[in-house]
Design a protein around this motif. Structure first.
Motif: not given
Length: 327
Positions: A21-22, A28-29, A34-39, A46-47
């Motif tokens: 879903s994310l 598309p990501l 996605l890992l970089r977004v949370f980091q 993207q964020q």
């Protein structure tokens, strides 16, 4: 053993659904993105996509699916009818009609804190109509209740379609998308509209789960075991209507989740109890979550309504259950 495998499969599906879903969408990501977004090392765009658009939509899909699933579980237990579902009984249609009138003629497509209350009002009106037409000698029978629900659902749906003709051109596209079951609530405000209802109602239902188990044994047995039948049924009825109404008000007109999820959960657990109730909620969230994901990718351009995906699964399932019940 079957229960443990069932819980593991559901947990795995939920994790996969959250990740998909994310990352799935018009832009598309990758998993690395996605890992970089949370980091906090990803680009600002993207964020923005993850935290401001997809994450709220993810939460709305899960909570609305849980609300519709638990509502169906409660309706099936109260009415002793395995075919009961808030969409089939007209509860969703009642909420949809009042939401349509509000969004189409008064709110210009914008949500407000009154939206769940407006949806609840429509659902309670529909519930009253179903009860009025479904009663027989002051006693509800499952088959008569189901037929009354289908009739009320058809009537309210016709009024809703007539209402779409009267809305302004600016709101027409929004209203038709909502009626098809498009998850339109994709902001943090929509999450905050749903969250209080889920936090309040779901624990209350679980706390009275023992009464729900006794109701499953039948009305006469429940009275014999000391359950205050009418008060208990009314409590669970109000909870079921509210859960269905607020879920529909944010997620759009979606049916069949309340029918499918309780049956799948019962096949895994083997009986109705609090564990089955929790599993029903999780299955409902997963069903709507994956339907929303499929809706984003099934068309080459644009996206399909999640409600259509659910209906493609739910309609044949309903027919099979109906045939099985008649045999």
């Amino acid at each position: 053993m079957r229960k443990k495998i069932g819980w593991l499969v559901l947990l795995l599906l939920l994790i996969i659904g959250i990740i998909l879903s994310l990352i799935v969408g018009t832009i598309p990501l990758s998993l690395n993105d996605l890992l970089r977004v949370f980091q906090k090392t990803a680009t600002s765009s993207q964020q923005l996509i993850v935290f401001d658009f997809r994450f709220p939509r993810l939460l709305v899909s899960i909570m609305a699916g849980m609300g519709l699933a638990v509502s169906g579980y409660l309706f099936q237990t109260i009415t002793h009818n395995d075919l009961a579902d808030p969409g089939i009984l007209g509860i969703n249609a009642g909420a949809g009609l009042t939401v349509l009138v509000y969004l189409g003629f008064f709110a210009s497509g914008e949500s407000s804190w009154y939206l769940p209350l407006i949806a609840c009002a429509g659902s309670f009106i529909a519930t009253g109509l179903v009860y009025y037409f479904g009663r027989q000698s002051e006693r509800l029978t499952p088959n008569r209740l189901l037929l009354a629900g289908i009739a009320v659902n058809a009537g309210i749906s016709a009024l809703t379609l007539m209402g779409t003709i009267r809305v302004s051109k600016d709101n027409y596209q929004f209203v038709t998308a909502w009626l098809a079951g498009t998850i339109w609530g994709t902001t943090q405000q929509h999450v905050l509209l749903l969250l209080p209802w889920m936090i309040c109602l779901l624990p209350l239902i679980l706390l009275r789960g023992r009464s729900l188990e006794v109701l499953e044994l039948g009305d006469e047995v429940a009275v014999g075991l000391g359950i205050k039948l009418k008060q208990t049924q009314l409590f669970f009825l109000v909870c079921a209507v509210c859960l269905a109404a607020v879920s529909v008000s944010i997620a759009g007109s979606i049916s069949f989740i309340g029918l499918i999820a309780p049956h799948i959960a019962r096949q895994i657990t083997g009986r109705k109890n609090n564990q089955t109730l929790v599993m029903t909620a999780i299955i409902g969230g997963i069903l709507l979550l994956f339907s929303d994901i499929l809706a984003r990718v099934i068309l080459p351009n644009g996206e399909m309504a999640a409600g259509i995906i659910v209906s493609l699964i739910g309609a044949p399932y309903f027919v099979l259950l109906l045939l099985k019940k008649n045999n």
